[in-house]
Write a protein that holds these residues in place. Sequence first.
Motif, PDB file in Angstrom:
ATOM      1  N   HIS A 182      16.745  66.604  -2.366  1.00 40.50           N
ATOM      2  CA  HIS A 182      15.886  67.121  -3.013  1.00 40.50           C
ATOM      3  C   HIS A 182      15.010  66.428  -3.772  1.00 40.50           C
ATOM      4  CE1 HIS A 182      20.304  67.587  -5.385  1.00 40.50           C
ATOM      5  NE2 HIS A 182      18.996  67.371  -6.879  1.00 40.50           N
ATOM      6  N   THR A 183      15.793  65.557  -4.653  1.00 37.54           N
ATOM      7  CA  THR A 183      14.865  64.623  -5.923  1.00 37.54           C
ATOM      8  C   THR A 183      14.675  63.034  -5.143  1.00 37.54           C
ATOM      9  OG1 THR A 183      16.126  66.323  -7.220  1.00 37.54           O
ATOM     10  CG2 THR A 183      15.093  63.890  -8.049  1.00 37.54           C
ATOM     11  N   PRO A 184      13.627  62.910  -4.586  1.00 36.63           N
ATOM     12  CA  PRO A 184      13.199  61.186  -3.498  1.00 36.63           C
ATOM     13  C   PRO A 184      13.459  60.713  -5.297  1.00 36.63           C
ATOM     14  CG  PRO A 184      11.366  62.929  -3.105  1.00 36.63           C
ATOM     15  CD  PRO A 184      12.515  63.609  -4.198  1.00 36.63           C
ATOM     16  N   ARG A 185      13.937  59.248  -4.290  1.00 35.13           N
ATOM     17  CA  ARG A 185      13.881  58.342  -5.594  1.00 35.13           C
ATOM     18  C   ARG A 185      13.378  57.736  -5.799  1.00 35.13           C
ATOM     19  NH1 ARG A 185      18.127  60.370  -8.191  1.00 35.13           N
ATOM     20  NH2 ARG A 185      18.365  58.454  -8.820  1.00 35.13           N
ATOM     21  N   SER A 186      12.573  57.029  -6.685  1.00 37.77           N
ATOM     22  CA  SER A 186      11.308  56.396  -6.737  1.00 37.77           C
ATOM     23  C   SER A 186      11.556  55.430  -8.089  1.00 37.77           C
ATOM     24  CB  SER A 186      10.225  56.995  -7.573  1.00 37.77           C
ATOM     25  OG  SER A 186      10.538  57.710  -8.828  1.00 37.77           O
ATOM     26  N   ASP A 187      13.064  55.150  -8.317  1.00 36.20           N
ATOM     27  CA  ASP A 187      12.591  53.914  -9.642  1.00 36.20           C
ATOM     28  C   ASP A 187      12.880  52.323  -8.598  1.00 36.20           C
ATOM     29  OD1 ASP A 187      15.310  55.392  -8.212  1.00 36.20           O
ATOM     30  OD2 ASP A 187      16.487  54.299  -9.347  1.00 36.20           O
ATOM     31  N   PRO A 188      12.629  51.426  -9.294  1.00 35.85           N
ATOM     32  CA  PRO A 188      12.754  49.825  -8.220  1.00 35.85           C
ATOM     33  C   PRO A 188      13.954  49.268  -8.203  1.00 35.85           C
ATOM     34  CG  PRO A 188      12.026  49.701 -10.190  1.00 35.85           C
ATOM     35  CD  PRO A 188      12.229  51.552 -10.159  1.00 35.85           C
ATOM     36  N   PRO A 189      14.379  48.301  -7.034  1.00 37.38           N
ATOM     37  CA  PRO A 189      16.439  47.845  -6.748  1.00 37.38           C
ATOM     38  C   PRO A 189      16.321  47.826  -8.545  1.00 37.38           C
ATOM     39  CG  PRO A 189      14.682  47.103  -5.623  1.00 37.38           C
ATOM     40  CD  PRO A 189      13.742  48.137  -6.123  1.00 37.38           C
ATOM     41  N   GLU A 190      17.292  48.393  -8.775  1.00 33.94           N
ATOM     42  CA  GLU A 190      18.042  47.509  -9.932  1.00 33.94           C
ATOM     43  C   GLU A 190      18.335  46.154  -9.603  1.00 33.94           C
ATOM     44  OE1 GLU A 190      22.259  48.079 -12.220  1.00 33.94           O
ATOM     45  OE2 GLU A 190      21.535  49.874 -11.268  1.00 33.94           O
ATOM     46  N   SER A 191      18.522  45.571  -8.963  1.00 33.25           N
ATOM     47  CA  SER A 191      19.095  44.171  -8.550  1.00 33.25           C
ATOM     48  C   SER A 191      17.859  43.238  -7.519  1.00 33.25           C
ATOM     49  CB  SER A 191      20.240  43.666  -7.604  1.00 33.25           C
ATOM     50  OG  SER A 191      19.653  44.226  -5.443  1.00 33.25           O
ATOM     51  N   GLY A 192      16.807  43.511  -8.107  1.00 32.45           N
ATOM     52  CA  GLY A 192      15.268  43.116  -7.055  1.00 32.45           C
ATOM     53  C   GLY A 192      16.170  42.826  -5.824  1.00 32.45           C
ATOM     54  N   ALA A 193      16.349  43.157  -5.639  1.00 32.74           N
ATOM     55  CA  ALA A 193      16.688  43.511  -4.116  1.00 32.74           C
ATOM     56  C   ALA A 193      17.366  44.980  -3.179  1.00 32.74           C
ATOM     57  CB  ALA A 193      17.605  42.477  -3.502  1.00 32.74           C
ATOM     58  N   THR A 194      16.959  45.086  -2.021  1.00 32.39           N
ATOM     59  CA  THR A 194      16.961  46.004  -1.547  1.00 32.39           C
ATOM     60  C   THR A 194      17.984  45.827   0.655  1.00 32.39           C
ATOM     61  OG1 THR A 194      15.468  47.316  -2.069  1.00 32.39           O
ATOM     62  CG2 THR A 194      16.372  48.233  -0.187  1.00 32.39           C
ATOM     63  N   ILE A 195      18.504  46.114   0.112  1.00 31.01           N
ATOM     64  CA  ILE A 195      19.737  45.309   1.369  1.00 31.01           C
ATOM     65  C   ILE A 195      19.838  46.379   2.528  1.00 31.01           C
ATOM     66  CG2 ILE A 195      22.467  44.152   1.740  1.00 31.01           C
ATOM     67  CD1 ILE A 195      22.326  43.457  -0.779  1.00 31.01           C
ATOM     68  N   VAL A 196      19.807  46.266   3.586  1.00 33.40           N
ATOM     69  CA  VAL A 196      19.874  47.600   4.380  1.00 33.40           C
ATOM     70  C   VAL A 196      20.701  47.281   5.442  1.00 33.40           C
ATOM     71  CG1 VAL A 196      19.120  49.026   6.426  1.00 33.40           C
ATOM     72  CG2 VAL A 196      18.021  48.672   3.519  1.00 33.40           C
ATOM     73  N   VAL A 197      21.454  48.082   5.600  1.00 37.60           N
ATOM     74  CA  VAL A 197      22.905  48.035   7.220  1.00 37.60           C
ATOM     75  C   VAL A 197      22.109  48.775   7.754  1.00 37.60           C
ATOM     76  CG1 VAL A 197      25.283  48.208   8.285  1.00 37.60           C
ATOM     77  CG2 VAL A 197      24.861  46.074   6.102  1.00 37.60           C
ATOM     78  N   LEU A 198      21.711  48.650   9.362  1.00 38.15           N
ATOM     79  CA  LEU A 198      22.087  49.936  10.117  1.00 38.15           C
ATOM     80  C   LEU A 198      23.103  49.751  11.104  1.00 38.15           C
ATOM     81  CD1 LEU A 198      19.865  51.334  11.965  1.00 38.15           C
ATOM     82  CD2 LEU A 198      18.640  49.285  12.802  1.00 38.15           C
ATOM     83  N   SER A 199      24.007  50.675  10.832  1.00 37.07           N
ATOM     84  CA  SER A 199      25.220  50.605  11.507  1.00 37.07           C
ATOM     85  C   SER A 199      25.546  51.962  11.550  1.00 37.07           C
ATOM     86  CB  SER A 199      25.884  49.665  11.773  1.00 37.07           C
ATOM     87  OG  SER A 199      26.984  49.567  11.838  1.00 37.07           O
ATOM     88  N   SER A 200      26.928  51.922  12.134  1.00 30.81           N
ATOM     89  CA  SER A 200      27.348  53.496  11.749  1.00 30.81           C
ATOM     90  C   SER A 200      28.550  52.758  10.958  1.00 30.81           C
ATOM     91  CB  SER A 200      28.578  53.736  13.497  1.00 30.81           C
ATOM     92  OG  SER A 200      29.431  52.819  13.686  1.00 30.81           O
ATOM     93  N   PRO A 201      29.229  53.788   9.785  1.00 29.28           N
ATOM     94  CA  PRO A 201      29.656  53.135   8.780  1.00 29.28           C
ATOM     95  C   PRO A 201      31.421  52.220   9.224  1.00 29.28           C
ATOM     96  CG  PRO A 201      30.671  55.162   8.779  1.00 29.28           C
ATOM     97  CD  PRO A 201      28.771  55.277   9.950  1.00 29.28           C
TER      98      PRO A 201
END
Length: 291
Positions: free
Chosen positions: A90-109
């Motif tokens: 309900h509140t979209p995130r607009s802040d930049p990544p804290e670590s400077g990186a965005t790591i994405v895992v496309l998977s089931s958990p």
Amino acid sequence: MDCVERIESLTVEDFISKKKNKPRVFKTLNADKYTTTCGSYCEWDRNVELGPVHNSVPVPKEDEHIYSYYDALQYTLYETNYPETEDRTHTPRSDPPESGATIVVLSSPVECMAILLEGGRTCPGDMMLVMSTTWLTTEDSDRGKNLRTMYVHKAITFDRGGRTYLDVFSPPRRVSYFMDFFTRGITDGQRNDGEELEKDLDCPTSSSLNLVRRTDDKVLTRIQMAEAGVGYPDTLAFCYRVPYEYEAPEGAAIKVHKLNQKVGVENLVVDEVVCFLARLSDECERVSCFP
């Protein structure tokens, strides 16, 4: 009149009729509270939106199990004493990544919980589980011709202390590192919708289709270990119609036989195995055979 007399005074037909018409009481169970994935009743909130970010995007067939993925995640968090995922869509995130990186895992958990939890500890807020390809988009890259940039619009974000959040991002975040588990090789052919996304990306990738062909090749990885001076087990391999040459370094305890047919090679296999076992050191405690 006691109970026996009352029953005896009834005809058989009347007795059966009374039994049939007697109201039966059942315990009411809500179907949405049961998860076949975990085999238990769940207490977490399943009223979350896991569909595409944009309403114009149809839900793909591959997403038919996405709520089972979500249940598996919540059950694992519960079993490991971590809190339930918090819905922050309900509140979209607009802040930049804290670590400077965005790591994405496309998977089931299920396949990657250890990676996700450790990523949340070392890169809090920047380690993301994506359970649908519709949560990602790619565009032409500004880093080179014929390259594509990946953006994440929705994800389950992993944070410190095992906390997780269902987030949407506006603007979408540029992906810095991509791990693709939705490939034929990793899912045993069950789904391959991640393969198209990983083509020509301008960011590093792990577990890509092309990479898996090599990292899953035990002969190739052992040759590379021998070349790098890293310890490896003595190896005898029979390879059927491999697409490339195996060149073990001189003196390496690796012997490779390339076979173009499966018939008529029994004697060769037996002789080589006998010789291989005879050469092993007396300190060898175990011999493993892999198909």
